[in-house]
Write an enzyme that holds these catalytic residues in place. Structure first.
Site, short mmCIF file in Angstrom:
data_model
loop_
_atom_site.label_atom_id
_atom_site.label_comp_id
_atom_site.label_asym_id
_atom_site.label_seq_id
_atom_site.Cartn_x
_atom_site.Cartn_y
_atom_site.Cartn_z
CG ASP A 33 -1.84 -1.00 1.31
OD1 ASP A 33 -2.33 -1.39 0.20
OD2 ASP A 33 -2.37 -1.42 2.11
CG ASP B 25 -7.04 -1.33 -1.30
OD1 ASP B 25 -7.20 -2.55 -1.33
OD2 ASP B 25 -5.96 -0.72 -0.53
#
Length: 153
Positions: free
Chosen positions: A116, A132
């Site tokens: 991430d 995401d």
């Protein structure tokens, strides 16, 4: 594949973009936790690894999440391949969800975590990645599709 062409295009291009951005982060940042402020205190690129789901929910759940990602990906591909022709908004919605499920699913199978890097610090939001974003964009398209009148594709 021609029947639901936008599904396949969005799914495959989104998957490639997700993987490229994660590769860039891993190659650019020497250490987990390294950050580059694009707007100091508001938005940073920060290298973190996530063993959970989107936005760090279910932290440590990578083992079962990898199978969920695989099931979702295979189910969506089966729907697009053998199902009826979908409205364009449905194809886009399912295609974005496929991109996200494939992107994070592959990472969970290969590494046991996902990379991430989008870090919105102004609102103290969990760090996330393109996969995401794609899943959420896909849900938005499906919501739009559910409120739009049926058409003859």
């Amino acid at each position: 594949m021609k029947k639901n062409l936008w599904f396949w295009i969005v799914g495959l291009v989104g998957f490639a973009l997700d993987q490229l951005t994660k590769y860039w982060v891993v190659q650019t940042f020497p250490n987990i936790g390294d950050t580059i402020p694009l707007w100091l205190g508001v938005f940073h690129f920060t290298y973190v690894i996530n063993t959970g789901a989107a936005f760090s929910f279910f932290e440590g759940g990578a083992k079962w999440l990898r199978w969920l990602s695989l099931a979702v990906s295979l189910g969506l591909m089966a729907l697009a391949w053998w199902g009826e022709k979908m409205k364009v908004t449905e194809q886009l919605g399912y295609g974005f969800i496929l991109a996200g499920a494939l992107g994070n699913g592959l990472d969970r199978f290969l590494f046991g975590y996902v990379v991430d890097f989008f870090d919105f610090r102004l609102i103290n939001f969990p760090v996330f990645n393109l996969a995401d974003v794609f899943i959420n964009v896909g849900i938005l398209f499906l919501l739009i599709s559910s409120f739009s009148p049926q058409s003859s594709h």
